[in-house]
Design a protein around this motif. Structure first.
Motif, PDB file in Angstrom:
ATOM      1  N   PHE A 270      -7.623  16.795  -6.044  1.00  0.00           N
ATOM      2  CA  PHE A 270      -6.974  15.822  -5.166  1.00  0.00           C
ATOM      3  C   PHE A 270      -7.995  15.071  -4.321  1.00  0.00           C
ATOM      4  O   PHE A 270      -7.853  13.872  -4.099  1.00  0.00           O
ATOM      5  N   LEU A 271      -9.044  15.748  -3.881  1.00  0.00           N
ATOM      6  CA  LEU A 271     -10.092  15.087  -3.094  1.00  0.00           C
ATOM      7  C   LEU A 271     -10.803  14.018  -3.933  1.00  0.00           C
ATOM      8  O   LEU A 271     -11.047  12.900  -3.453  1.00  0.00           O
ATOM      9  N   ALA A 272     -11.100  14.350  -5.181  1.00  0.00           N
ATOM     10  CA  ALA A 272     -11.721  13.357  -6.072  1.00  0.00           C
ATOM     11  C   ALA A 272     -10.789  12.178  -6.283  1.00  0.00           C
ATOM     12  O   ALA A 272     -11.216  11.015  -6.320  1.00  0.00           O
ATOM     13  N   ARG A 273      -9.504  12.485  -6.391  1.00  0.00           N
ATOM     14  CA  ARG A 273      -8.519  11.416  -6.582  1.00  0.00           C
ATOM     15  C   ARG A 273      -8.340  10.556  -5.331  1.00  0.00           C
ATOM     16  O   ARG A 273      -7.955   9.399  -5.437  1.00  0.00           O
ATOM     17  N   VAL A 274      -8.598  11.118  -4.160  1.00  0.00           N
ATOM     18  CA  VAL A 274      -8.547  10.310  -2.931  1.00  0.00           C
ATOM     19  C   VAL A 274      -9.590   9.193  -3.035  1.00  0.00           C
ATOM     20  O   VAL A 274      -9.333   8.052  -2.647  1.00  0.00           O
ATOM     21  N   GLY A 275     -10.747   9.533  -3.579  1.00  0.00           N
ATOM     22  CA  GLY A 275     -11.789   8.514  -3.774  1.00  0.00           C
ATOM     23  C   GLY A 275     -11.312   7.382  -4.664  1.00  0.00           C
ATOM     24  O   GLY A 275     -11.528   6.200  -4.356  1.00  0.00           O
ATOM     25  N   THR A 276     -10.618   7.725  -5.748  1.00  0.00           N
ATOM     26  CA  THR A 276     -10.136   6.660  -6.633  1.00  0.00           C
ATOM     27  C   THR A 276      -8.890   5.984  -6.063  1.00  0.00           C
ATOM     28  O   THR A 276      -8.622   4.830  -6.381  1.00  0.00           O
ATOM     29  N   LEU A 277      -8.153   6.687  -5.200  1.00  0.00           N
ATOM     30  CA  LEU A 277      -7.043   6.026  -4.498  1.00  0.00           C
ATOM     31  C   LEU A 277      -7.588   4.926  -3.595  1.00  0.00           C
ATOM     32  O   LEU A 277      -7.070   3.807  -3.575  1.00  0.00           O
ATOM     33  N   LEU A 278      -8.638   5.240  -2.861  1.00  0.00           N
ATOM     34  CA  LEU A 278      -9.257   4.232  -1.986  1.00  0.00           C
ATOM     35  C   LEU A 278      -9.791   3.057  -2.815  1.00  0.00           C
ATOM     36  O   LEU A 278      -9.675   1.898  -2.408  1.00  0.00           O
ATOM     37  N   MET A 279     -10.353   3.385  -3.961  1.00  0.00           N
ATOM     38  CA  MET A 279     -10.817   2.343  -4.883  1.00  0.00           C
ATOM     39  C   MET A 279      -9.638   1.473  -5.329  1.00  0.00           C
ATOM     40  O   MET A 279      -9.712   0.238  -5.325  1.00  0.00           O
ATOM     41  N   ASP A 280      -8.536   2.122  -5.708  1.00  0.00           N
ATOM     42  CA  ASP A 280      -7.314   1.437  -6.138  1.00  0.00           C
ATOM     43  C   ASP A 280      -6.780   0.543  -5.016  1.00  0.00           C
ATOM     44  O   ASP A 280      -6.453  -0.631  -5.234  1.00  0.00           O
ATOM     45  N   MET A 281      -6.718   1.092  -3.812  1.00  0.00           N
ATOM     46  CA  MET A 281      -6.204   0.319  -2.672  1.00  0.00           C
ATOM     47  C   MET A 281      -7.104  -0.883  -2.385  1.00  0.00           C
ATOM     48  O   MET A 281      -6.620  -1.970  -2.077  1.00  0.00           O
ATOM     49  N   GLY A 282      -8.398  -0.687  -2.493  1.00  0.00           N
ATOM     50  CA  GLY A 282      -9.335  -1.785  -2.274  1.00  0.00           C
ATOM     51  C   GLY A 282      -9.165  -2.892  -3.308  1.00  0.00           C
ATOM     52  O   GLY A 282      -9.168  -4.080  -2.972  1.00  0.00           O
ATOM     53  N   ILE A 283      -9.010  -2.491  -4.565  1.00  0.00           N
ATOM     54  CA  ILE A 283      -8.807  -3.478  -5.633  1.00  0.00           C
ATOM     55  C   ILE A 283      -7.497  -4.235  -5.404  1.00  0.00           C
ATOM     56  O   ILE A 283      -7.459  -5.465  -5.523  1.00  0.00           O
TER      57      ILE A 283
ATOM     58  N   GLN B 256       0.825  -1.209   0.000  1.00  0.00           N
ATOM     59  CA  GLN B 256       0.000   0.000   0.000  1.00  0.00           C
ATOM     60  C   GLN B 256       0.860   1.261   0.000  1.00  0.00           C
ATOM     61  O   GLN B 256       0.488   2.264  -0.608  1.00  0.00           O
ATOM     62  N   LEU B 257       2.003   1.213   0.646  1.00  0.00           N
ATOM     63  CA  LEU B 257       2.912   2.366   0.638  1.00  0.00           C
ATOM     64  C   LEU B 257       3.400   2.648  -0.783  1.00  0.00           C
ATOM     65  O   LEU B 257       3.434   3.809  -1.221  1.00  0.00           O
ATOM     66  N   ALA B 258       3.760   1.610  -1.510  1.00  0.00           N
ATOM     67  CA  ALA B 258       4.164   1.775  -2.914  1.00  0.00           C
ATOM     68  C   ALA B 258       3.015   2.370  -3.724  1.00  0.00           C
ATOM     69  O   ALA B 258       3.222   3.234  -4.585  1.00  0.00           O
ATOM     70  N   ASN B 259       1.811   1.919  -3.446  1.00  0.00           N
ATOM     71  CA  ASN B 259       0.621   2.421  -4.118  1.00  0.00           C
ATOM     72  C   ASN B 259       0.420   3.911  -3.838  1.00  0.00           C
ATOM     73  O   ASN B 259       0.130   4.696  -4.742  1.00  0.00           O
ATOM     74  N   VAL B 260       0.582   4.311  -2.584  1.00  0.00           N
ATOM     75  CA  VAL B 260       0.376   5.714  -2.197  1.00  0.00           C
ATOM     76  C   VAL B 260       1.454   6.611  -2.813  1.00  0.00           C
ATOM     77  O   VAL B 260       1.148   7.698  -3.319  1.00  0.00           O
ATOM     78  N   ILE B 261       2.688   6.173  -2.797  1.00  0.00           N
ATOM     79  CA  ILE B 261       3.771   6.959  -3.406  1.00  0.00           C
ATOM     80  C   ILE B 261       3.505   7.159  -4.898  1.00  0.00           C
ATOM     81  O   ILE B 261       3.602   8.271  -5.420  1.00  0.00           O
ATOM     82  N   SER B 262       3.118   6.092  -5.587  1.00  0.00           N
ATOM     83  CA  SER B 262       2.838   6.216  -7.022  1.00  0.00           C
ATOM     84  C   SER B 262       1.628   7.119  -7.254  1.00  0.00           C
ATOM     85  O   SER B 262       1.581   7.869  -8.232  1.00  0.00           O
ATOM     86  N   TRP B 263       0.689   7.081  -6.341  1.00  0.00           N
ATOM     87  CA  TRP B 263      -0.505   7.936  -6.438  1.00  0.00           C
ATOM     88  C   TRP B 263      -0.138   9.406  -6.326  1.00  0.00           C
ATOM     89  O   TRP B 263      -0.575  10.228  -7.130  1.00  0.00           O
ATOM     90  N   ILE B 264       0.652   9.761  -5.340  1.00  0.00           N
ATOM     91  CA  ILE B 264       1.018  11.168  -5.124  1.00  0.00           C
ATOM     92  C   ILE B 264       1.725  11.737  -6.353  1.00  0.00           C
ATOM     93  O   ILE B 264       1.384  12.822  -6.832  1.00  0.00           O
ATOM     94  N   VAL B 265       2.675  11.011  -6.873  1.00  0.00           N
ATOM     95  CA  VAL B 265       3.425  11.481  -8.040  1.00  0.00           C
ATOM     96  C   VAL B 265       2.512  11.600  -9.262  1.00  0.00           C
ATOM     97  O   VAL B 265       2.512  12.620  -9.955  1.00  0.00           O
ATOM     98  N   SER B 266       1.705  10.575  -9.510  1.00  0.00           N
ATOM     99  CA  SER B 266       0.871  10.586 -10.718  1.00  0.00           C
ATOM    100  C   SER B 266      -0.270  11.591 -10.637  1.00  0.00           C
ATOM    101  O   SER B 266      -0.622  12.210 -11.639  1.00  0.00           O
TER     102      SER B 266
END
Length: 144
Positions: A88-101, A50-60
């Motif tokens: 960024f708030l909208a992207r938090v929603g898709t980050l949570l979706m990404d993390m869930g998947i 999940q940390l790798a996922n979050v780092i890639s999320w912030i950059v992208s």
């Protein structure tokens, strides 16, 4: 023929540009994720995955905001901080979706993390366009 192609581009400019920016954003997201998991994070560890996922999320997402603002939605909103916050708030929603998947596919189902990340990105790209179009870069409401 050139006029026809140009007219198609003009008609579908926003979607075409979004797909181009989306592909570039996805490449950046995947490259950063893969770089993290190949060099210093272990994708078999749920937290590090999940940390790798979050780092890639912030950059992208940072890349995506500026390119979507300029090239896709051609925003002239003078309230950049407010617009960026909504983005960024909208992207938090898709980050949570990404993390869930990723959690479902990798941690629970044992799927290869690289394949799961590709699947997740398809869902995220579609969701991001919808959220950006409907909530962030609304034509006319954000411009003075």
């Amino acid at each position: 023929m050139k006029k026809y192609i140009y007219s198609l581009y003009i008609k579908y400019k926003e979607i075409i540009n979004y797909l181009i920016v989306g592909v570039l954003t996805t490449i950046i997201s995947l490259a950063v994720y893969y770089l993290c998991t190949i060099t210093f994070l272990n994708p078999k560890n749920a937290f590090q995955l999940q940390l790798a996922n979050v780092i890639s999320w912030i950059v992208s997402v940072t890349f995506a905001y500026f390119t979507n603002r300029k090239y896709v939605f051609e925003s002239k909103n003078p309230h950049i901080f407010k617009e960026a916050s909504a983005f960024f708030l909208a992207r938090v929603g898709t980050l949570l979706m990404d993390m869930g998947i990723m959690f479902l596919c990798v941690t629970l189902m044992g799927m290869n993390d690289k394949i799961a990340k590709l699947i997740s990105q398809v869902v995220v790209i579609i969701s991001n366009y919808i959220f950006s179009k409907l909530f962030v870069f609304k034509k006319g409401q954000n411009e003075k």
